[in-house]
Scaffold this motif. Structure first.
Motif, PDB file in Angstrom:
ATOM      1  N   ARG A 133       9.909   7.703   0.788  1.00  0.00           N
ATOM      2  CA  ARG A 133      10.581   7.541  -0.564  1.00  0.00           C
ATOM      3  C   ARG A 133      10.316   5.856  -0.892  1.00  0.00           C
ATOM      4  NH1 ARG A 133      16.088   8.369   0.941  1.00  0.00           N
ATOM      5  NH2 ARG A 133      16.596   7.135  -0.765  1.00  0.00           N
ATOM      6  N   ALA A 134      10.249   5.057   0.074  1.00  0.00           N
ATOM      7  CA  ALA A 134      10.085   3.635  -0.218  1.00  0.00           C
ATOM      8  C   ALA A 134       8.807   3.332  -0.744  1.00  0.00           C
ATOM      9  CB  ALA A 134      10.372   2.824   1.038  1.00  0.00           C
ATOM     10  N   VAL A 135       7.753   4.060  -0.133  1.00  0.00           N
ATOM     11  CA  VAL A 135       6.191   3.798  -0.270  1.00  0.00           C
ATOM     12  C   VAL A 135       6.114   4.350  -1.899  1.00  0.00           C
ATOM     13  CG1 VAL A 135       3.985   4.704   0.273  1.00  0.00           C
ATOM     14  CG2 VAL A 135       5.423   4.171   1.985  1.00  0.00           C
ATOM     15  N   LEU A 136       6.701   5.541  -2.247  1.00  0.00           N
ATOM     16  CA  LEU A 136       6.576   6.032  -3.602  1.00  0.00           C
ATOM     17  C   LEU A 136       7.203   5.083  -4.578  1.00  0.00           C
ATOM     18  CD1 LEU A 136       6.849   9.824  -2.957  1.00  0.00           C
ATOM     19  CD2 LEU A 136       4.833   8.636  -3.200  1.00  0.00           C
ATOM     20  N   ALA A 137       8.212   4.643  -4.089  1.00  0.00           N
ATOM     21  CA  ALA A 137       9.125   3.788  -5.319  1.00  0.00           C
ATOM     22  C   ALA A 137       8.469   2.292  -5.318  1.00  0.00           C
ATOM     23  CB  ALA A 137      10.334   3.648  -4.718  1.00  0.00           C
ATOM     24  N   LEU A 138       7.747   1.787  -4.489  1.00  0.00           N
ATOM     25  CA  LEU A 138       7.431   0.490  -4.590  1.00  0.00           C
ATOM     26  C   LEU A 138       6.290   0.275  -5.617  1.00  0.00           C
ATOM     27  CD1 LEU A 138       7.245  -2.173  -3.059  1.00  0.00           C
ATOM     28  CD2 LEU A 138       5.430  -1.533  -1.732  1.00  0.00           C
ATOM     29  N   PRO A 139       5.419   1.236  -5.935  1.00  0.00           N
ATOM     30  CA  PRO A 139       4.433   0.856  -7.195  1.00  0.00           C
ATOM     31  C   PRO A 139       5.112   0.959  -8.463  1.00  0.00           C
ATOM     32  CG  PRO A 139       3.453   2.341  -5.682  1.00  0.00           C
ATOM     33  CD  PRO A 139       4.941   2.442  -5.138  1.00  0.00           C
ATOM     34  N   LEU A 140       6.008   1.512  -8.542  1.00  0.00           N
ATOM     35  CA  LEU A 140       7.022   1.618  -9.731  1.00  0.00           C
ATOM     36  C   LEU A 140       7.710   0.474  -9.798  1.00  0.00           C
ATOM     37  CD1 LEU A 140       8.247   3.030 -12.355  1.00  0.00           C
ATOM     38  CD2 LEU A 140      10.053   3.894 -10.663  1.00  0.00           C
ATOM     39  N   PHE A 141       8.329  -0.239  -8.693  1.00  0.00           N
ATOM     40  CA  PHE A 141       9.021  -1.538  -8.822  1.00  0.00           C
ATOM     41  C   PHE A 141       7.981  -2.561  -9.265  1.00  0.00           C
ATOM     42  CE2 PHE A 141      10.051  -5.449  -6.666  1.00  0.00           C
ATOM     43  CZ  PHE A 141      11.134  -5.860  -7.502  1.00  0.00           C
ATOM     44  N   ALA A 142       6.649  -2.345  -8.706  1.00  0.00           N
ATOM     45  CA  ALA A 142       5.478  -3.353  -9.046  1.00  0.00           C
ATOM     46  C   ALA A 142       5.247  -3.180 -10.415  1.00  0.00           C
ATOM     47  CB  ALA A 142       4.274  -3.308  -7.970  1.00  0.00           C
ATOM     48  N   ARG A 143       5.411  -2.378 -11.006  1.00  0.00           N
ATOM     49  CA  ARG A 143       4.872  -2.304 -12.597  1.00  0.00           C
ATOM     50  C   ARG A 143       6.235  -2.638 -13.333  1.00  0.00           C
ATOM     51  NH1 ARG A 143       2.969   2.625 -10.849  1.00  0.00           N
ATOM     52  NH2 ARG A 143       4.654   3.769 -11.889  1.00  0.00           N
ATOM     53  N   ASP A 144       7.699  -2.265 -12.908  1.00  0.00           N
ATOM     54  CA  ASP A 144       8.584  -2.328 -13.996  1.00  0.00           C
ATOM     55  C   ASP A 144       9.946  -2.687 -12.752  1.00  0.00           C
ATOM     56  OD1 ASP A 144      10.942  -2.057 -15.580  1.00  0.00           O
ATOM     57  OD2 ASP A 144       9.759  -0.749 -16.756  1.00  0.00           O
ATOM     58  N   VAL A 145      10.304  -3.689 -12.821  1.00  0.00           N
ATOM     59  CA  VAL A 145      11.455  -3.928 -12.181  1.00  0.00           C
ATOM     60  C   VAL A 145      12.726  -3.331 -12.516  1.00  0.00           C
ATOM     61  CG1 VAL A 145      13.216  -6.023 -11.526  1.00  0.00           C
ATOM     62  CG2 VAL A 145      10.855  -6.275 -11.666  1.00  0.00           C
ATOM     63  N   SER A 146      13.165  -3.238 -13.727  1.00  0.00           N
ATOM     64  CA  SER A 146      14.364  -2.356 -13.942  1.00  0.00           C
ATOM     65  C   SER A 146      13.926  -0.779 -13.671  1.00  0.00           C
ATOM     66  CB  SER A 146      14.488  -2.566 -15.367  1.00  0.00           C
ATOM     67  OG  SER A 146      14.787  -3.756 -15.965  1.00  0.00           O
ATOM     68  N   ALA A 147      12.941  -0.459 -13.770  1.00  0.00           N
ATOM     69  CA  ALA A 147      12.823   1.082 -13.476  1.00  0.00           C
ATOM     70  C   ALA A 147      12.864   1.472 -12.145  1.00  0.00           C
ATOM     71  CB  ALA A 147      11.588   1.502 -14.376  1.00  0.00           C
ATOM     72  N   GLY A 148      12.020   0.285 -11.331  1.00  0.00           N
ATOM     73  CA  GLY A 148      11.783   0.794  -9.774  1.00  0.00           C
ATOM     74  C   GLY A 148      12.725   0.318  -8.863  1.00  0.00           C
ATOM     75  N   ALA A 149      13.698  -0.664  -9.359  1.00  0.00           N
ATOM     76  CA  ALA A 149      14.530  -1.203  -8.421  1.00  0.00           C
ATOM     77  C   ALA A 149      15.774  -0.482  -7.718  1.00  0.00           C
ATOM     78  CB  ALA A 149      15.213  -2.698  -8.927  1.00  0.00           C
ATOM     79  N   PRO A 150      16.320   0.403  -8.614  1.00  0.00           N
ATOM     80  CA  PRO A 150      17.272   1.408  -8.181  1.00  0.00           C
ATOM     81  C   PRO A 150      16.969   2.312  -7.104  1.00  0.00           C
ATOM     82  CG  PRO A 150      17.534   1.309 -10.570  1.00  0.00           C
ATOM     83  CD  PRO A 150      16.331   0.688 -10.292  1.00  0.00           C
ATOM     84  N   ALA A 151      15.678   2.949  -7.381  1.00  0.00           N
ATOM     85  CA  ALA A 151      15.142   3.927  -6.468  1.00  0.00           C
ATOM     86  C   ALA A 151      14.917   3.333  -5.089  1.00  0.00           C
ATOM     87  CB  ALA A 151      14.000   4.711  -6.951  1.00  0.00           C
ATOM     88  N   LEU A 152      14.069   2.217  -5.276  1.00  0.00           N
ATOM     89  CA  LEU A 152      13.670   1.357  -3.972  1.00  0.00           C
ATOM     90  C   LEU A 152      14.781   0.882  -3.256  1.00  0.00           C
ATOM     91  CD1 LEU A 152      11.037   0.400  -2.638  1.00  0.00           C
ATOM     92  CD2 LEU A 152      10.917  -1.554  -4.121  1.00  0.00           C
ATOM     93  N   ALA A 153      15.713   0.315  -3.895  1.00  0.00           N
ATOM     94  CA  ALA A 153      16.971  -0.182  -3.133  1.00  0.00           C
ATOM     95  C   ALA A 153      17.631   1.084  -2.380  1.00  0.00           C
ATOM     96  CB  ALA A 153      17.950  -0.716  -4.326  1.00  0.00           C
ATOM     97  N   LEU A 154      17.641   2.182  -3.028  1.00  0.00           N
ATOM     98  CA  LEU A 154      18.138   3.365  -2.180  1.00  0.00           C
ATOM     99  C   LEU A 154      17.439   3.632  -1.067  1.00  0.00           C
ATOM    100  CD1 LEU A 154      19.485   5.672  -5.125  1.00  0.00           C
ATOM    101  CD2 LEU A 154      20.973   4.748  -3.382  1.00  0.00           C
ATOM    102  N   ALA A 155      16.089   3.707  -1.369  1.00  0.00           N
ATOM    103  CA  ALA A 155      15.356   4.029  -0.175  1.00  0.00           C
ATOM    104  C   ALA A 155      15.286   3.027   0.771  1.00  0.00           C
ATOM    105  CB  ALA A 155      13.856   4.224  -0.662  1.00  0.00           C
TER     106      ALA A 155
END
Length: 253
Positions: A133-155
């Protein structure tokens, strides 16, 4: 890891304070200090890696949780968070490989004498799932902080909890058996095999990260025992790592 998969959107996480067995077939004991006792003496000490894994996962989980709750994250901090998280995730994966190899080595020796099987089929499923989950969420955070931070924080929060629990179990059960039953040569082969799966240039992150986890009183001894190539890496990458650490922590440059 390159992927375009997008993790499901999630509500930001709520902040919360985050006997040895011998057999007649066993080799001569190989004595090492327990993983969580005594000072660290080298960059290769298991205790130092465990300390860095605990702090590395927890620090980035707390940083991402803060950002998910609208803490400031400028582009520089975003970039350094991606670098730190990538490095830590690679080390978590490598350590999971190492632990499984050591568990298998112990079981091969201990089981013929009726000892416990330290391997736990399926026991790493939750850790592997959080890591994915963290590996999958990291590219989204790299593109968009607001969109990616919640999922990456949970993982990352789940991963930090699972890493801590697995290390506790390893230190209580696996490492004492490794110290008694697994030769230094076999342990070295397991460590080299685990590190072969790391990305190129990982040492530029890992060595300063490990040195950072040393207590001040340990640093002189650790540097004295480091190999010449390791000291060169630390000299070259130390300042860069310091900037990454400060950005992850939200410390102004």
């Amino acid at each position: 890891m390159t992927t375009t998969s997008t993790p499901p959107t999630s509500t930001p996480p709520t902040r919360t304070p985050p006997t040895s067995t011998s057999t007649t077939t066993s080799p001569a004991p190989v004595r090492r200090p327990p993983a969580r006792r005594g000072p660290v003496r080298s960059l290769g000490d298991h205790a130092l890696l465990h300390r860095a894994l605990r702090s590395g996962t927890r620090v980035v989980a707390e940083a991402l949780t803060g950002i998910a709750f609208d803490e400031s994250c400028c582009p520089e901090r975003q970039r350094e968070l991606v670098r730190w998280t990538s490095g830590v995730l690679a080390e978590v994966r490598a350590h999971a490989v190492l632990r499984r190899r050591l568990e298998a080595a112990v079981s091969r020796v201990v089981l013929p004498g009726g000892g416990p099987d330290v391997r736990r089929p399926g026991g790493d499923a939750a850790l592997d799932e959080a890591l994915t989950r963290a590996v999958l969420a990291l590219p989204l955070f790299a593109r968009d902080v607001s969109a990616g931070a919640p999922a990456l924080a949970l993982a990352l929060t789940d991963l930090a909890d699972l890493v801590a629990a697995r290390l506790d179990a390893e230190e209580a059960v696996v490492l004492p058996l490794v110290d008694e039953h697994v030769s230094a040569a076999e342990r070295g082969r397991a460590e080299r095999a685990a590190r072969r799966g790391l990305p190129a240039g990982q040492a530029l992150f890992t060595l300063p990260w490990l040195l950072d986890a040393c207590h001040p009183a340990e640093r002189v001894t650790v540097l004295e025992t480091a190999s010449r190539p390791a000291r060169l890496v630390l000299r070259f990458a130390g300042a860069r790592h310091g900037r990454t650490r400060d950005a992850v922590l939200g410390t102004p440059w």
